[in-house]
Write an enzyme that holds these catalytic residues in place. Structure first.
Site, PDB file in Angstrom:
ATOM      1  CG  HIS A   1      39.561  29.850  48.656  1.00  0.00           C
ATOM      2  ND1 HIS A   1      39.363  30.377  49.502  1.00  0.00           N
ATOM      3  CD2 HIS A   1      40.038  28.538  48.758  1.00  0.00           C
ATOM      4  CE1 HIS A   1      38.802  30.623  50.400  1.00  0.00           C
ATOM      5  NE2 HIS A   1      38.462  28.953  49.946  1.00  0.00           N
TER       6      HIS A   1
ATOM      7  CG  HIS B   1      35.913  25.418  47.574  1.00  0.00           C
ATOM      8  ND1 HIS B   1      34.932  25.665  48.733  1.00  0.00           N
ATOM      9  CD2 HIS B   1      37.049  26.170  48.663  1.00  0.00           C
ATOM     10  CE1 HIS B   1      34.942  25.587  49.967  1.00  0.00           C
ATOM     11  NE2 HIS B   1      36.768  26.469  49.703  1.00  0.00           N
ATOM     12  CD  GLU B   2      40.715  24.695  47.723  1.00  0.00           C
ATOM     13  OE1 GLU B   2      41.178  25.617  48.216  1.00  0.00           O
ATOM     14  OE2 GLU B   2      40.416  23.802  48.564  1.00  0.00           O
TER      15      GLU B   2
ATOM     16  CG  HIS C   1      39.399  36.873  47.698  1.00  0.00           C
ATOM     17  ND1 HIS C   1      38.995  36.014  49.008  1.00  0.00           N
ATOM     18  CD2 HIS C   1      39.182  38.022  48.090  1.00  0.00           C
ATOM     19  CE1 HIS C   1      38.866  37.649  49.416  1.00  0.00           C
ATOM     20  NE2 HIS C   1      39.268  38.356  49.024  1.00  0.00           N
TER      21      HIS C   1
HETATM   22 ZN   LIG Z   1      37.802  27.272  50.856  1.00  0.00          ZN
END
Ligand SMILES: [Zn+2]
Length: 714
Positions: free
Chosen positions: A510, A506-507, A513
């Protein structure tokens, strides 16, 4: 969680002492300026690899003078814009404003980053000093009438400037920021809003500090080996090490850090001790002690309501949501209820299953919230024949990192190289250079995996430098992911739970991105609605459990053997396990957040009564406590996720549907789709936003079905 940026730091931070502090700082300066300026790294070029912050040279005492100077410089830059004799235009007003605050962009991320990941009492003290200064500074800019007039002039004449779509969006974005910030209000209201902003930022700060103190304020200290009954060896040795660190060698210490309390609840056979630690966890901020958050939170709700009404909105949710994909609170509620109904029904079924086990074992008691993890674990073992201990040896910290790197390589062609020469702020942090398919550098990634007393709870991604362009030259970002994962214990490497494994992906999503965002202007480069920003992160979680990737990264730490197909099968079957609970505890918190930010608050707010009323209305069962209770709901203390905790499931619809596109194509690493995802979802937020970006990637709006199916709710 989220990216720390200058803008957010400003917003977070808020008074009566303001004038005194500003005067004190000004008076202090002439005497100490010379010495401080000379060796203050914030006033020099950083000659480190990639121009990364020279953490080894940065001292706590450098921050305050650096902030004072950063404020002074940005004021000067704003004055230059205002006093420009030329008519307001795109370059001399909009771009000049977008570029202002260079020193602030250098100081703020380092201060904010350290305060989250490696704070200390001195940094906390400095935050209390700088918060009101920064809020006043931000107020001054946001409500500067001369500046606003120039921006408004450009905005009103934007069609005449021959702007491309990205430039047009920048003008509109910045104009909206000022409008929403109150610049268009009459003077009296502007002054009132300034006062509210200042107070809000101090209240937010205090709430978070109290939460950190409460996180660190409880220890379950066990002295008798018999108290450890049921706990697996790695959990016991981690507790022994925790005790050693606390100077209690020979004992066992459990804390409110997730890797400590969660396995305790899962495995401890001591019901009384489970109750003790879980109660300490869910009562954080609600202990009627000096760190109690109830009165402060009530004040924050009143302040947010006043500030929203001053700006012409009924409530804070309306103010926040108009910028989101969801647009209106009604849409958020409808969505949450749509998932709530099946989730609650499922949770009730799970509860009954657990009660049946208790009854079957002759336990003469009703299931309570502190029993849930323990009996869920039993069900996992019985029904899915899955024992976490059997799985963990395949998910060492190094393996999971390699899994992330591999995935980024398969999808986007990225490679990662350890760079021990890049300065870090703690020996546990590692730095990697990220290289694109064509060999060009995309920037630096810091990874900070384990809990420490100076780190706040949860996991998040931040930047020490955002990617940008300066005179057409790309400045690559410096990105950090910070987690609170299980430490190595004894001579075994750190082994992650499945939950920790997916959090890592998940991290890391990010972070990708941040590496890919490629807008020409700072304000719009990575500007996406909050209910879109979890799409890039959550979509990667889907790959974590796919056999095609697992067999490459999940290798047994002793034998090097890939995880057997039979274990993968069990893992995948157990995917729907406990989903009633997981969704219910999350949705209860999300609905409570919406209630707080849509209600009409009077002068007196009874925080616990309000919370109870919400939970009663939605019919939450007593055996489940919301994932966060109001007094420890860190997400909504600041502005980032206030009226926005729903975004994870909202984006869940997007990520499940987006991942389904890969599945449907028959190739999990479909290059054409990966390229489109990178282009529309990650790189070009400056041009395409929200649903527009999504539809360009997917060719249609998302369907909710893949999400419901994945959550076991269909
Ligand atoms: Zn998040």
């Amino acid at each position: 969680m989220k990216t720390i940026t200058f803008a957010e730091t400003q917003k977070q931070e808020p008074m009566k002492k303001l004038f005194l502090i500003v005067i004190a700082v000004i008076m202090l300066l002439p005497g100490c300026k010379q010495a401080v300026v000379e060796d203050n790294p914030f006033f020099t070029e950083w000659d480190t690899p990639f121009g990364a912050p020279p953490f080894d040279k940065i001292d706590d005492e450098h921050f305050l003078p650096a902030y004072v100077e950063a404020i002074r410089q940005q004021k000067e830059e704003i004055d230059l814009i205002i006093n420009n004799p030329d008519a307001p235009g795109f370059e001399n007003t909009i771009v000049a404003f977008d570029n202002s605050g260079a020193l602030m962009r250098k100081v703020s991320p380092v201060f904010g980053g350290l305060r989250g990941a490696e704070t200390n009492p001195r940094l906390q003290e400095i935050a209390r000093e700088t918060t009101p200064m920064l809020t006043a500074h931000s107020n001054e800019i946001r409500m500067n009438q001369d500046l606003f007039q120039r921006i408004q002039t450009v905005y009103e004449n934007r069609e005449s400037f021959d702007l491309d779509p990205e430039q047009m969006r920048l003008v509109e974005r910045i104009y909206r920021d000022f409008e929403r910030g109150g610049a268009a209000l009459p003077e009296e209201k502007r002054e009132e809003l300034k006062r509210l902003n200042e107070r809000m930022s101090m209240v937010s700060l205090q709430l978070s500090e109290n939460l950190l103190a409460e996180n660190n304020g409880f220890k379950l200290i066990l002295e008798d080996e018999a108290d450890l009954v049921g706990l697996p060896p790695d959990v016991i040795s981690a507790a022994a090490e925790e005790a050693k660190k606390a100077g209690m060698e020979g004992k066992w210490v459990f804390t409110l850090a997730k890797p400590s309390w969660t396995p305790f609840l899962q495995f401890s056979e001591r019901r009384d001790l489970r109750e003790k630690i879980y109660r300490a966890y869910f009562m954080r901020g609600d202990n009627d002690n000096e760190h109690d958050n109830k009165a402060l939170f009530a004040e924050l709700m009143q302040l947010r309501q006043q500030a929203s009404q001053l700006r012409g909105y009924d409530n804070y949710a309306d103010f926040f949501l108009e910028e989101q994909m969801a647009e209106r609170s009604e849409n958020v509620y409808n969505f949450l209820y749509q998932v709530w109904e099946p989730a609650l029904a499922r949770a009730k079924g799970e509860r009954d299953d657990m009660q049946a086990i208790i009854d079957g074992e002759g336990g003469d008691f009703e299931l309570e919230s502190w029993d849930w993890w323990y009996y869920a674990e039993k069900i996992r073992g019985e029904r899915y024949d899955l024992d976490e201990d059997e799985v963990k040896p395949y998910f060492t910290l190094d393996n999971v990192r390699r899994g992330n790197f591999l995935l980024a390589n398969k999808l986007f062609g990225l490679t990662f190289t350890a760079r021990p020469d890049v300065p870090v702020y703690h020996p546990e942090v590692e730095a990697f250079e990220v290289t694109d398919r064509d060999g060009s550098s995309l920037g630096v990634l810091y990874i900070d995996p384990h809990p420490r007393p100076g780190k706040r709870s949860g996991a998040w991604c931040g930047t020490y430098r955002s990617g940008s362009y300066e005179d057409g030259v790309k400045i690559t970002p410096i990105v950090t992911i910070v987690m609170n994962f299980t430490r190595p214990a004894g001579d075994r490497p750190a082994m992650l739970s499945w939950d920790e494994t997916t959090t890592y992906f998940h991290e890391f999503g990010h972070a990708l991105h941040n590496f890919f965002a490629d807008g020409r202007y700072r304000r719009t480069s990575r500007s996406v609605p909050r209910d879109f920003v979890e799409l890039p992160s959550q979509i990667l979680e889907n790959w974590a459990g796919e056999p095609a990737l697992l067999k490459e990264y999940a290798l047994h730490y002793e034998t090097g053997e890939p995880i057997p197909a039979e274990l993968i099968e069990k893992l995948s079957k157990s995917e729907h396990f406990n989903q009633g609970f997981i969704n219910t505890e999350y949705l209860a918190a999300a609905i409570m957040d919406m209630d707080w930010h849509t209600a009409v608050h009077g002068d007196e707010i009874d925080v616990n009564a309000f919370e109870e009323a919400t939970l009663k209305r939605i019919g939450l069962i007593d055996e489940i406590i919301p994932r966060y209770r109001t007094a420890n709901f860190g997400h909504i203390f600041g502005t980032g996720y206030a009226a926005g905790y729903y975004v994870y499931r909202w984006a869940g619809v997007l990520d499940a549907d987006a991942f389904y596109a890969f599945k449907e194509s028959g190739d999990l690493f479909n290059q054409e789709l990966a390229e489109k995802f990178r282009y529309y979802i990650l790189a070009n937020n400056a041009r395409y936003e929200g649903m527009d970006a999504y539809v360009r990637f997917r060719g249609k709006e998302p369907s909710i079905e893949p999400f419901l199916r994945q959550s076991g709710l269909l």
